[in-house]
Design an enzyme around this catalytic site. Structure first.
Site, PDB file in Angstrom:
ATOM      1  N   GLY A 130     -18.994  12.715   3.057  1.00 21.77           N
ATOM      2  CA  GLY A 130     -18.095  13.632   2.814  1.00 21.77           C
ATOM      3  C   GLY A 130     -18.291  14.858   3.727  1.00 21.77           C
ATOM      4  O   GLY A 130     -18.971  14.889   4.740  1.00 21.77           O
ATOM      5  N   GLY A 185     -22.707  17.652   1.245  1.00 20.21           N
ATOM      6  CA  GLY A 185     -23.636  17.277   1.717  1.00 20.21           C
ATOM      7  C   GLY A 185     -25.092  17.860   1.589  1.00 20.21           C
ATOM      8  O   GLY A 185     -25.960  17.553   1.255  1.00 20.21           O
ATOM      9  N   GLU A 214     -23.267  11.309   6.363  1.00 17.67           N
ATOM     10  CA  GLU A 214     -22.229  11.000   6.939  1.00 17.67           C
ATOM     11  C   GLU A 214     -21.161  12.241   6.767  1.00 17.67           C
ATOM     12  O   GLU A 214     -20.509  12.218   5.711  1.00 17.67           O
ATOM     13  CB  GLU A 214     -21.488   9.996   6.734  1.00 17.67           C
ATOM     14  N   CYS A 235     -12.566  11.854   9.994  1.00 19.36           N
ATOM     15  CA  CYS A 235     -13.705  12.592  10.182  1.00 19.36           C
ATOM     16  C   CYS A 235     -13.942  12.476  11.674  1.00 19.36           C
ATOM     17  O   CYS A 235     -14.404  13.405  12.374  1.00 19.36           O
ATOM     18  CB  CYS A 235     -14.844  12.115   9.573  1.00 19.36           C
TER      19      CYS A 235
HETATM   20  P1  NAD Z   1     -16.467  15.753  -0.457  1.00 18.83           P
HETATM   21  O1  NAD Z   1     -17.435  16.554   0.234  1.00 18.83           O
HETATM   22  O2  NAD Z   1     -15.361  16.865  -1.025  1.00 18.83           O
HETATM   23  O3  NAD Z   1     -16.608  14.645  -1.432  1.00 18.83           O
HETATM   24  C1  NAD Z   1     -17.204  13.609  -1.059  1.00 18.83           C
HETATM   25  C2  NAD Z   1     -17.869  12.912  -2.393  1.00 18.83           C
HETATM   26  O4  NAD Z   1     -18.824  13.750  -2.841  1.00 18.83           O
HETATM   27  C3  NAD Z   1     -16.875  12.509  -3.645  1.00 18.83           C
HETATM   28  O5  NAD Z   1     -17.126  11.521  -3.985  1.00 18.83           O
HETATM   29  C4  NAD Z   1     -17.152  13.729  -4.489  1.00 18.83           C
HETATM   30  O6  NAD Z   1     -17.069  13.508  -5.540  1.00 18.83           O
HETATM   31  C5  NAD Z   1     -18.814  13.824  -4.178  1.00 18.83           C
HETATM   32  N1  NAD Z   1     -19.444  14.966  -4.650  1.00 18.83           N
HETATM   33  C6  NAD Z   1     -18.794  16.271  -4.811  1.00 18.83           C
HETATM   34  N2  NAD Z   1     -19.630  17.116  -5.199  1.00 18.83           N
HETATM   35  C7  NAD Z   1     -21.027  16.330  -5.196  1.00 18.83           C
HETATM   36  C8  NAD Z   1     -22.225  16.880  -5.614  1.00 18.83           C
HETATM   37  N3  NAD Z   1     -22.459  18.098  -5.981  1.00 18.83           N
HETATM   38  N4  NAD Z   1     -23.386  15.848  -5.541  1.00 18.83           N
HETATM   39  C9  NAD Z   1     -22.886  14.638  -5.252  1.00 18.83           C
HETATM   40  N5  NAD Z   1     -21.739  14.193  -4.867  1.00 18.83           N
HETATM   41  C10 NAD Z   1     -20.698  15.223  -4.962  1.00 18.83           C
HETATM   42  O7  NAD Z   1     -15.613  14.954   0.603  1.00 18.83           O
HETATM   43  P2  NAD Z   1     -14.127  14.661   0.698  1.00 18.83           P
HETATM   44  O8  NAD Z   1     -13.073  15.820   0.694  1.00 18.83           O
HETATM   45  O9  NAD Z   1     -13.985  13.424  -0.326  1.00 18.83           O
HETATM   46  O10 NAD Z   1     -14.048  14.005   2.335  1.00 18.83           O
HETATM   47  C11 NAD Z   1     -13.723  14.750   3.465  1.00 18.83           C
HETATM   48  C12 NAD Z   1     -14.752  14.841   4.169  1.00 18.83           C
HETATM   49  O11 NAD Z   1     -15.601  13.816   4.367  1.00 18.83           O
HETATM   50  C13 NAD Z   1     -14.609  15.661   5.506  1.00 18.83           C
HETATM   51  O12 NAD Z   1     -15.400  16.590   5.805  1.00 18.83           O
HETATM   52  C14 NAD Z   1     -14.877  14.332   6.536  1.00 18.83           C
HETATM   53  O13 NAD Z   1     -15.109  14.952   7.809  1.00 18.83           O
HETATM   54  C15 NAD Z   1     -15.973  13.736   5.928  1.00 18.83           C
HETATM   55  N6  NAD Z   1     -16.091  12.279   6.355  1.00 18.83           N
HETATM   56  C16 NAD Z   1     -17.137  11.857   7.031  1.00 18.83           C
HETATM   57  C17 NAD Z   1     -17.289  10.656   7.397  1.00 18.83           C
HETATM   58  C18 NAD Z   1     -18.361  10.267   8.295  1.00 18.83           C
HETATM   59  O14 NAD Z   1     -18.710   9.253   8.546  1.00 18.83           O
HETATM   60  N7  NAD Z   1     -19.104  11.358   9.169  1.00 18.83           N
HETATM   61  C19 NAD Z   1     -16.362   9.805   7.040  1.00 18.83           C
HETATM   62  C20 NAD Z   1     -15.338  10.078   6.295  1.00 18.83           C
HETATM   63  C21 NAD Z   1     -15.092  11.373   5.845  1.00 18.83           C
END
Ligand code: NAD
Length: 507
Positions: A222, A227, A244, A278
């Site tokens: 995410g 993170g 990630e 990403c």
């Molecule tokens: P996000 O950070 O908003 O959410 C990711 C996940 O985390 C969701 O399931 C969300 O419910 C959960 N979450 C939110 N707050 C949390 C907390 N306090 N504790 C635990 N979990 C929590 O990200 P998104 O909008 O779903 O995804 C997009 C992001 O992900 C972009 O920044 C993208 O670059 C990144 N991404 C990275 C990769 C990689 O492999 N590096 C792959 C895909 C996406």
């Protein structure tokens, strides 16, 4: 008519709806799992993990292959669900599923070789010992996923964690819970028995509860901001994490590059999946001699590339309504600072769709250059040469992936090596993600740890060292019975064996 649909608009304390980003139609209703529920699921998974681990590599391989078979057979059904819930075209969803299936196969069939017990040399001091290393599962791994590649991305953790012998509790993004549920249900169909892959649904609090639920490791994918919160929650119990996170990936085009294919790759890498990738390309640094040709080619290749909800659209809507605000802000900031659009313009946003935008003359400190935009936009920069391009590509706190275009193998390899990223593809984009034996992950704010390949399998294990004494040494080293006369002999042996490599002391 375009409209924005807030995904949690009908949330109650107990349930929330997932909606199609393009139409607002409800895809499904899901529970908001609280900390008690998450803990119960993890406890049950702990029981299941003992059974799963006891199956051994071959037993797990057979079952993971059964699951892979179900996904492959019903791939169109899954692709349509991904299309509905995430918005991407069915063809793109199918591509994502194909890659995910490849990873299940790779993880299942390589787990024994990478993780199985093996003998290692025991060295001179311990010549009487046999030494072994093996990689043991954590028990239960919590996987927290994003919505942009709702099959491929979490599968990089799920398949590898399962192949390594862990049970998995999966918390899909609140934007794509139906896809997560589909994966968990098909696993249960293909693998009868204790629930080895289970689902919890909800928002950030549910994810945070998973971090505190007693899992052995958390694999998070995410944004970098989330993170940090995940790490903080995991730190409370010293739960290890795999991060990630986001990226701001760049492409560098050298003066000897095949400009047409570089432009094609930039367009695909920047715009596919509406730029919500990403490892997508957000910045392009082009050597001055080929800059004009490159910009022309990009312009041509984007002619007719349009978003939409139908099958003939190149890409779909922006999945998360709040992301449109970020894209708008980055565009506004760039235009305010003197950027020009060579494709699209300030009116590119028609919620929930965003037309392709290619910006030039963007200052290095503009938001569109420094922050993850996650939209169908590219900034194209003229640089003196590819080396300057890599230096500029590296001038970011992120370091996920990137691409280099050059016809010279040696130069391209050198540029790829100097790029500060976890992954770089030469003369293509995103290719590394389709090679299951390659590690996938970033540096800096893009995170740490690796999914995919041998590193991805080891990520979901802890190394276990075992020695077995073959015979007792004539003179006991590790005993209070060690004779005092041994110490000077040991010092002498040490000097003979290792002292010769010391620099000569000055006289
Ligand atoms: P996000 O950070 O908003 O959410 C990711 C996940 O985390 C969701 O399931 C969300 O419910 C959960 N979450 C939110 N707050 C949390 C907390 N306090 N504790 C635990 N979990 C929590 O990200 P998104 O909008 O779903 O995804 C997009 C992001 O992900 C972009 O920044 C993208 O670059 C990144 N991404 C990275 C990769 C990689 O492999 N590096 C792959 C895909 C996406």
């Amino acid at each position: 008519m375009t409209q924005t649909f807030e995904r949690d608009r009908t949330s109650t304390a107990q349930t929330f709806e997932s909606v199609e980003p393009a139409t607002g139609k409800v895809v499904g209703t899901f529970t908001v799992d609280d900390a008690d529920r998450v803990r119960d699921v993890v406890e049950q998974a702990q029981v299941a993990s003992a059974w799963w681990s006891s199956l051994g590599f071959d037993g797990r391989k057979e079952r993971l292959r059964a699951w892979k078979g179900v996904i492959a057979k019903r791939a169109t059904e899954l692709a349509e669900l991904v299309h509905r819930e995430n918005g991407k075209p069915v063809a793109d969803a199918l591509l994502e599923i194909t890659l995910a299936v490849d990873h299940i196969e790779w993880a299942a069939s390589h787990a024994r070789r990478v993780l199985g017990r093996r003998r290692v040399p025991s060295g001179m001091t311990a010549a009487n010992q046999s030494a072994f290393v093996e990689y043991a599962p954590f028990g239960v791994v919590g996987v927290i996923g994003p919505w942009n590649y709702p099959v491929f991305t979490p599968m990089g953790s799920i398949a590898y964690a399962l192949a390594a012998g862990n049970a998995v509790v999966f918390k899909p993004s609140e934007h794509t819970p139906a896809v997560g549920q589909w994966l968990v249900r098909t696993f249960a169909e293909a693998v009868p028995g204790p629930e080895v892959l289970s689902l919890v649904t909800g928002f950030g609090e549910t994810g945070a509860a998973l971090c505190r639920s007693g899992v052995g490791k958390v694999a998070f994918t995410g944004s970098s901001a989330t993170g940090r919160r995940v790490m903080a929650a995991c730190a409370e119990n010293l739960v290890p994490v795999l991060m990630e996170c986001g990226g701001k990936d760049a492409m560098v085009v050298a003066d000897d590059a095949d400009v047409e294919s570089a432009a094609d790759a930039a367009v695909w890498g920047g715009m596919s999946n509406a730029g919500q990738t990403c490892i997508g390309i957000e910045r392009v640094y082009v050597a001055e001699p080929v800059y004009d040709r490159f910009v022309d080619a990009v312009r041509r290749k984007l002619d007719g590339v349009r978003p939409g909800a139908t099958d003939d659209a190149a890409y779909g809507p922006i999945t998360m309504p709040s992301q449109v605000d970020v894209i708008e802000e980055h565009l506004r900031d760039a235009f305010d600072r003197g950027a020009h659009a060579v494709v699209g313009g300030p009116d590119a946003v028609h919620r929930p769709f965003v037309e392709p935008v290619v910006l030039v003359d963007v200052p290095d400190d503009a938001k569109a250059v420094t922050q993850e935009t996650f939209g169908p936009t590219l900034t194209v920069h003229k640089v003196r040469d590819a080396e300057e391009g890599v230096a500029k590509a590296n001038a970011t706190s992120y370091g996920l992936a990137g691409a280099v275009f050059s016809r010279s193998k040696e130069r391209a390899m050198q540029l790829a090596e100097t790029m500060r990223s976890g992954m770089t593809s030469i003369n293509s984009v995103i290719a590394f993600a389709s090679v299951p034996s390659l590690p996938f992950g970033g540096v800096g704010e893009s995170g740490f740890g690796r999914i995919h390949g041998p590193d991805g399998l080891k990520e979901f294990t802890r190394a276990k060292a075992i020695t077995r004494q073959r015979f007792a040494l004539p003179i006991p080293l590790l005993s209070f019975d060690r004779p005092a006369s041994l110490t000077p002999k040991l010092a002498k042996a040490l000097a003979v064996l290792h002292g010769r490599s010391a620099p000569r002391s000055p006289r």
